[in-house]
Write a protein that holds these residues in place. Structure first.
Motif: not given
Length: 305
Positions: A281, A203, A199, A284-289, A291-292
């Motif tokens: 972006s 970022i 993550v 950033l989307a991969c970081a969110v994924i 984190l899931m």
């Protein structure tokens, strides 16, 4: 269709049907190695495959300078050598009690094989975490060359240098560091550590202004590889139907290679076309994924009996 192209397509089809050596190796490790050392064993397997992917393309390019078909002949000879090594030195493992099962037609149905991932809630959740992780990873890989070329004007040398350093760092982590990390933090701790590293790295990559920062991200990205090894180790706790389990995980991994790249490439394309969007972006989307994965793993562990 050109005959040469047709033969190549047939060979890729045959490779897809028979090319599950890594899945078989994972199954063998789950049966032959005790649970406390399983993550390290998966790490050594990752080193072996990583070195193969690192050396293979370079050697193939070198051999093709002499004769176009020589790399294929070398690959064939390598497969024969691997077969002989397995036949001579790899020992059979006694069947786990209750695991004897005659193969039926329904067993060949890939959808039925995937049912092994839903045998328990714990297995299902960890398999879901593995799918989410692999989707983000393949999505990252699918846009890396385009992203660095577009944003930092990297040439082939810089891209190759980054991949070489990244490959060497990953081999070191999987071959050396994973033993000490699992011993110190356990499988669960390594999963959370891998999530955190991924993550933070994604970022930083999304907002990095120069290539030095990108190269600094190699350390957390390579350390993050302990997470999928530990996830696979946890999924291997149940000794029954390991072949089916790892085969299903292999199929799930291939499904993630459809979802992840489709998502990140679409997002990257829109980000570079829109003046209001940020080119980083997709990361950033991969970081969110990534984190899931944490709440999925936490829920699975907290409700595991």
């Amino acid at each position: 269709m050109n005959m040469g192209l047709f033969l190549i397509a047939c060979s890729k089809l045959l490779t897809g049907v028979t090319g599950h050596l890594r899945m078989l190796c994972n199954t063998y490790i789950s049966d032959a190695v005790e649970s406390s050392k399983r993550s390290q064993a998966y790490g050594m397997l990752g080193v072996a495959f990583g070195l193969g992917f690192f050396v293979g393309p370079t050697l193939g390019a070198f051999l093709s300078n002499y004769y176009r078909s020589l790399p294929f002949a070398f690959s064939f000879a390598s497969q024969i050598i691997a077969l002989l090594i397995c036949r001579i030195w790899v020992k059979d493992i006694p069947h786990v009690t209750g695991s004897e099962h005659l193969l039926t037609i329904s067993d060949l149905n890939p959808l039925n094989a995937l049912k092994s991932l839903t045998s328990t809630r714990y297995t299902f959740l960890l398999a879901a975490a593995m799918f989410v992780w692999e989707a983000a990873t393949t999505g990252h890989h699918s846009i890396w060359v385009h992203y660095t070329s577009h944003r930092y004007q990297w040439d082939n040398f810089q891209i190759g240098l980054y991949m070489t350093v990244m490959g060497a760092a990953t081999v070191f982590v999987q071959g050396v560091m994973v033993h000490y990390l699992v011993k110190e933090f356990g499988d669960t701790g390594c999963i959370y550590m891998g999530i955190t590293c991924n993550v933070l790295a994604h970022i930083v990559i999304a907002y990095a202004q120069n290539t030095n920062v990108i190269f600094m991200c190699i350390l957390p990205l390579s350390l993050s590889q302990v997470a999928p090894l530990s996830l696979r180790s946890q999924l291997s706790q149940d000794k029954s139907k390991q072949g089916t389990l790892h085969g299903s995980l292999s199929s799930l991994q291939r499904m993630s290679k459809v979802v992840g790249p489709l998502f990140t490439t679409t997002l990257f394309m829109r980000s570079i076309k829109s003046p209001t969007s940020h080119p980083g972006s997709p990361f950033l989307a991969c970081a969110v994924i990534y984190l899931m994965v944490a709440p999925i793993v936490r829920y699975a562990i907290n409700h595991h009996k």
